[in-house]
Design a protein around this motif. Structure first.
Motif, mmCIF file in Angstrom:
data_model
loop_
_atom_site.group_PDB
_atom_site.id
_atom_site.type_symbol
_atom_site.label_atom_id
_atom_site.label_comp_id
_atom_site.label_asym_id
_atom_site.label_seq_id
_atom_site.Cartn_x
_atom_site.Cartn_y
_atom_site.Cartn_z
ATOM 1 N N TRP A 1 -0.600 7.721 19.731
ATOM 2 C CA TRP A 1 -1.535 6.587 19.707
ATOM 3 C C TRP A 1 -1.375 5.790 18.411
ATOM 4 N N GLU A 2 -1.227 6.512 17.306
ATOM 5 C CA GLU A 2 -1.025 5.830 16.031
ATOM 6 C C GLU A 2 0.232 4.962 16.077
ATOM 7 N N GLN A 3 1.300 5.512 16.635
ATOM 8 C CA GLN A 3 2.560 4.777 16.683
ATOM 9 C C GLN A 3 2.467 3.550 17.570
ATOM 10 N N ARG A 4 1.761 3.666 18.684
ATOM 11 C CA ARG A 4 1.621 2.507 19.573
ATOM 12 C C ARG A 4 0.823 1.395 18.882
ATOM 13 N N SER A 5 -0.133 1.773 18.043
ATOM 14 C CA SER A 5 -0.881 0.742 17.310
ATOM 15 C C SER A 5 -0.003 0.077 16.257
#
Length: 251
Positions: free
Chosen positions: A182-186
């Motif tokens: 999720w962090e990477q997608r943000s």
């Protein structure tokens, strides 16, 4: 300043107990609406639990909107809120999908997203259409749980001018648990990601330590985990893309 109030329903569903889960969702939606929430988000497969097919099979799954979904539409209309509901569906040609339905404040089915990354689900087909859903001038893109594994869904939503990514999930820590996706997608998209996860335990998966969270540029602005159902409410600054305030209520 433009802001919206968002409620993440961090629920404890019972796997395969459809009536119980439906009542839990309705109760939580009413409580969130009483907090003046604009957007109310349930976890992935909130209606059924993640591993329902092992317990009750799939014959019960209907085309949507079914009787209960139409009931929820009328409830949502009466409360004047927007609701994201995680629920299985059967298509007109009999195929099954892990879907999220978005009901707007007028009670209309504003859109749906079918999960694309379904290899571990087994019972359902992969969705192929990825489209943001307009809610009062804000475009919400839906990224369901493991759809965050790669950047495909998130990047497509960005390309189609989503403003926010909503991530209904049933994803607990462990061997195949979340590990920065999720962090990477943000980071990849520059978009905020609202993760609505769950708690509890299904047939072989535990969610007691699973977290709901709000992320921007790889940073957690808010996170929550609990061993019972909870409503996590926060005010979101649409222009500055930041959490203004938050509160939590166990239910």
């Amino acid at each position: 300043m433009r802001k919206i109030r968002v409620a993440l329903l961090h629920l404890l569903p019972r796997v395969g107990d459809i009536p119980y889960n439906q009542q839990l969702i309705e109760k939580a939606v009413k409580l969130a609406a009483a907090k003046q929430a604009d957007w109310i988000i349930t976890p992935e497969l909130a209606v059924s639990g993640l591993q329902f097919s092992r317990k009750i099979g799939t014959n019960w799954i209907e085309q949507q909107p079914d009787t209960w979904m139409n009931h929820v539409r009328m409830l949502v209309k009466s409360l004047k809120v927007n609701v994201f509901v995680g629920c299985p569906e059967r298509s007109e040609d009999g195929k099954l999908y892990n879907s999220v339905f978005v009901i707007n404040r007028n009670g209309d089915l504003a859109g749906r997203q079918r999960k694309a990354a379904t290899l571990s689900d087994g019972w359902c087909e992969s969705g192929t259409v990825i489209e943001p859903i307009d809610l009062g001038g804000i475009k919400a893109g839906v990224m369901i749980c493991a759809d965050a594994y790669t950047k495909t869904v998130a990047s497509t939503l960005l390309a189609k001018r989503a403003d926010i990514i909503v991530a209904p999930s049933s994803w607990g820590p462990g061997l195949h648990g979340p590990n920065g996706e999720w962090e990477q997608r943000s980071i990849d998209t520059g978009l905020p990601v609202f993760v609505c996860n769950r708690t509890g335990e299904d047939e072989t998966v535990a969610f007691w330590e699973a977290e709901s969270m709000v992320l921007k540029d790889g940073k957690r602005l808010l996170s929550h985990k609990s061993r019972q159902s909870a409503i996590v409410t926060f005010d979101w600054d649409v222009e500055k893309m930041n959490v203004l305030s938050s509160e939590r209520q166990l239910i």
